[in-house]
Design an enzyme around this catalytic site. Structure first.
Site, PDB file in Angstrom:
ATOM      1  N   PHE A   7      36.720  49.874  38.264  1.00  8.23           N
ATOM      2  CA  PHE A   7      37.366  49.404  39.487  1.00  8.23           C
ATOM      3  C   PHE A   7      36.751  49.986  40.752  1.00  8.23           C
ATOM      4  CE2 PHE A   7      40.547  50.342  36.084  1.00  8.23           C
ATOM      5  CZ  PHE A   7      40.482  49.089  35.479  1.00  8.23           C
ATOM      6  N   HIS A   8      35.407  49.915  40.824  1.00  8.29           N
ATOM      7  CA  HIS A   8      34.668  50.426  41.974  1.00  8.29           C
ATOM      8  C   HIS A   8      33.795  49.333  42.611  1.00  8.29           C
ATOM      9  CE1 HIS A   8      34.760  54.698  39.983  1.00  8.29           C
ATOM     10  NE2 HIS A   8      35.934  54.348  40.475  1.00  8.29           N
ATOM     11  N   PRO A   9      34.322  48.153  42.911  1.00  2.42           N
ATOM     12  CA  PRO A   9      33.470  47.110  43.498  1.00  2.42           C
ATOM     13  C   PRO A   9      33.005  47.497  44.902  1.00  2.42           C
ATOM     14  CG  PRO A   9      35.759  46.435  43.589  1.00  2.42           C
ATOM     15  CD  PRO A   9      35.713  47.694  42.760  1.00  2.42           C
TER      16      PRO A   9
END
Length: 554
Positions: free
Chosen positions: A483-485
Site C-alpha cells: 500500500f505504497h503507491p
C-alpha cells in the site's frame, strides 16, 4: 450550485500531505485557505487504537476500498488497494511505521529532475518535523527534537518474541540498530540504513498520531482556515490555462469555490491523477475517449506508478507469540480492557514490530526491506484480520526500489467512478531478478540459528523447498502490495517525462500544484508516509516563497 466563495489557496485532500499544507499555509495568518476532504471525522475508536489498523482496512466509512485491475505480473490477480477517505487520509488507517527512506532515494530524486530534493536538503526537513520519544545512550527516556510529528520508540511495549528477530539479524551479519532512520556508527563499511530494528511508530501515549493530529488539529481554530469534509471534488476549474477554483459536491448540493492564488492537489497517488484527468489535464487520447475537453495535453498524468510488493511466510512457534494473547476470545477481551484502562498492552502496539533494510547478494546498497512480526494471522473475506489460535510468527521481504511502472486512468467521464489501476508488476527483468535474490535472503533468514530454535514447523507453502522457478512463481501467486503507491504525478525536467517541475507546479497550467506521494520521482525504499509529510512541509515553504517572489507560474 451555491455561490462562489473565494480563498487564497484551495487544498484538495486532508491526508498526510494536505494536513501539513493546511497548517503551514495558515500559520502566518495572511492567507485564507479552504481544505476539502472527501471523508469525515477521524474520531473513531479503531482509528485511534494502534492495532485497530486491521479493522479500518476495509471499512467503507474511512476507506476508498479500491481494486486494481488483474495484474499479469501477479498471475492475473486483482489486488485490493485501501486508501484513506477520512481526515488524516491514509495516515489515519496505515500501520504507523515511520521510515524516512534511504539517502540515495532522495539523491535519485534530484538526479531525475527534482532539483533541490537531495538527501542533504530533505534531511533537514525531516529533522524539523520530528520529535522522537526514545532512549538515549544511557538508557534514559527522553525526547529528541520538537517537531509536530511524534515518533515513538516502542520496544518496551513490543512482544518479547521480537528478541529472536534481532538475534537472527546478527546471525545474518546485519547491524542491530536502535533506529532504522539513523545511519549506523559501526561498522564503517555498512551502507546507511542497513540493519534490523524495532519499528519507530507515529504513536503518542498509546494512540495513533496521524497527520491530522500533528498538523490539522493545531490549525483548526485559526479563522483563516475553512475545512469542508464529506465533500467530493469533481473537477478543477481551468480558465485561460490557469486553475481558478474547484467544483465539489456535498450531499446533493454542488459548490464552486474560487482560488485567488493556487489550487493545491493533495488527494493521493490514486486520486490526484484521476482528478487532473477529470479536469482536462492528462493524455489527450484518454480524455477524448471519455468526452472530456482537453485543457492541457500532459501525457505523463497517471503514468509512472510505482508500489512496493512483499511476500510473507508464516511459521509455527515453539514458544508464546502474540497469538497466545489475541488468538482467543478471552485474550482479546483482556487486551481490550487493558487498553481502555491504561492505553497499554497488545492493542497499543502497531502490527509491524521489527523491520529494516538489507542487501541481497551482490547489491552495493540495501535493496530489500525485511518485516518480522511476532504473530500469524489470515484475512477474512470481509477484510478483517483473523489471528491464529496457535503460536506463530511472520517473516516478510519487500524489494525496495522496483523499476516496473504502471498507470492510473479514469474509467469514465463520471468522477464518482473509481479509476483504473494497472500496477504492471514485475514487468522488468531487473524486478524479477530482485525477487529471486529477496526470496533467497528470506530462505537464509528462516535458516538462521535464532529462527530455527523457535520454529516448531514451517507452514505451507514452505519456502525452504523452493528452487528459483518455484520462488518466482511463489512471489507471482502470493505477493501483495504493502500500500505504497507513488509517482503518478511525478516531478521531473519537463512535460515529456513528468507532470510537475521541481517546485511541484503542473507543467503548462498556472496556479496548480500537486503535493502528495504522486509527486515522488521514484518510490522511496521504505514506508511512504514519512517522506510524504516531508514533501508537503518543503512544498509549503516553496509555495510561500513563490508568493513572496511572485513566482507562481512555471
Amino acid at each position: 450550485m451555491s455561490t462562489s466563495p473565494s480563498y487564497d489557496f484551495i487544498i484538495v485532500g486532508a491526508g498526510s500531505a494536505g494536513c501539513v499544507l493546511a497548517d503551514k499555509l495558515t500559520r502566518c495568518g495572511r492567507h485564507k485557505v479552504l481544505l476539502i476532504e472527501a471523508g469525515g471525522t477521524d474520531r473513531r475508536f479503531w482509528i485511534k487504537v494502534p492495532l485497530g489498523y486491521g479493522f479500518t482496512f476495509s471499512d467503507p466509512a474511512v476507506n476508498w476500498r479500491y481494486d486494481a485491475e488483474p495484474d499479469p505480473g501477479l498471475d492475473g490477480r486483482a489486488a485490493y488497494w485501501p486508501r484513506g477517505r477520512v481526515l488524516g487520509g491514509s495516515s489515519s488507517i496505515n500501520a504507523m511505521a515511520y521510515v524516512r527512506g534511504l539517502p540515495h532515494d532522495f539523491d535519485d530524486w534530484d538526479t531525475a529532475g527534482a532539483t533541490g530534493w537531495g538527501w542533504d536538503t530533505v534531511r533537514q526537513t525531516f529533522d524539523a518535523l520530528e520529535s522522537n520519544d526514545e532512549y538515549d545512550a544511557h538508557g534514559r527516556w527522553h525526547r529528541r527534537g520538537d517537531g509536530p510529528v511524534r515518533v515513538t520508540d516502542m520496544r518496551d511495549h513490543m512482544h518479547p518474541f521480537t528478541r529472536h528477530f534481532l538475534s537472527a539479524a546478527q546471525d545474518m551479519g546485519w547491524p542491530a540498530m536502535d533506529d532504522m532512520n539513523a545511519a549506523p556508527a559501526t561498522p564503517s563499511n555498512t551502507p546507511p540504513g542497513e540493519g534490523l530494528a524495532h519499528v519507530r511508530s507515529t504513536v503518542k501515549n498509546g494512540m495513533r498520531w496521524s497527520s491530522a493530529d500533528a498538523f490539522l488539529r493545531p490549525a483548526k481554530s485559526r479563522p483563516n482556515l475553512t475545512i469542508v469534509s464529506n465533500a467530493h471534488v469533481e473537477n478543477i476549474v481551468i480558465e485561460n490555462g490557469a486553475a481558478t477554483g474547484v467544483r465539489y459536491r456535498r450531499g446533493q448540493q454542488k459548490h464552486h469555490a474560487r482560488a485567488q492564488r493556487e489550487v493545491l492537489l493533495s488527494a493521493g497517488a490514486v486520486n490526484s491523477p484521476q482528478l487532473l484527468q477529470h479536469s482536462g489535464i492528462g493524455p489527450a487520447a484518454v480524455l477524448q475517449r471519455h468526452g472530456i475537453a482537453v485543457h492541457n495535453d500532459l501525457s505523463q498524468v497517471g503514468q509512472g506508478l510505482q508500489d512496493h510488493l512483499a511476500v510473507s511466510h508464516f511459521f509455527w512457534a515453539n514458544e508464546p507469540t502474540l497469538n497466545a494473547k489475541l488468538g482467543n476470545w478471552m485474550g482479546q477481551m483482556r487486551a481490550g480492557l487493558t487498553y481502555i484502562l491504561t492505553r497499554r498492552g497488545p492493542l497499543a502496539v502497531p502490527v509491524n514490530q521489527c523491520s529494516g533494510f538489507a542487501r541481497t547478494a551482490g547489491a552495493d546498497q540495501p535493496d530489500v526491506q525485511v518485516y518480522c512480526n511476532p504473530a500469524s494471522y489470515s484475512t477474512q473475506a470481509s477484510g478483517k484480520p483473523q489471528i491464529d489460535r496457535d503460536n506463530g510468527f511472520l517473516l516478510c521481504v519487500q524489494p525496495c526500489r522496483p523499476t516496473s511502472r504502471g498507470e492510473i486512468t479514469i474509467r469514465s467521464a463520471n468522477p464518482n467512478d473509481a479509476p483504473l489501476i494497472h500496477p504492471n508488476s514485475l514487468s522488468t527483468p531487473e524486478d524479477r531478478a530482485t525477487v529471486l535474490r529477496a526470496s533467497h535472503l528470506l530462505q537464509s533468514l528462516a535458516q538462521t540459528p535464532a529462527i530455527t530454535r523457535v520454529t516448531r514447523e514451517r507452514r505451507d507453502p514452505d519456502i525452504m523447498t523452493m528452487d528459483d522457478d518455484a520462488l518466482l512463481e511463489n512471489f507471482r501467486t502470493r505477493a501483495g502490495t504493502v500500500f505504497h503507491p507513488t509517482c503518478t504525478c511525478r516531478m521531473g525536467t519537463d512535460a515529456t517525462n513528468s507532470v510537475l517541475d521541481a517546485r511541484l507546479r503542473v507543467h503548462g497550467t498556472r496556479g496548480l500544484r500537486v503535493v502528495d506521494a504522486s509527486a515522488f520521482p521514484n518510490i522511496t525504499s521504505g514506508n511512504t508516509n514519512a517522506p510524504t509529510m516531508m514533501l508537503a512541509a518543503r512544498a509549503a515553504d516553496l509555495i510561500l516563497m513563490d508568493q513572496t517572489d511572485n513566482r507562481t507560474s512555471p
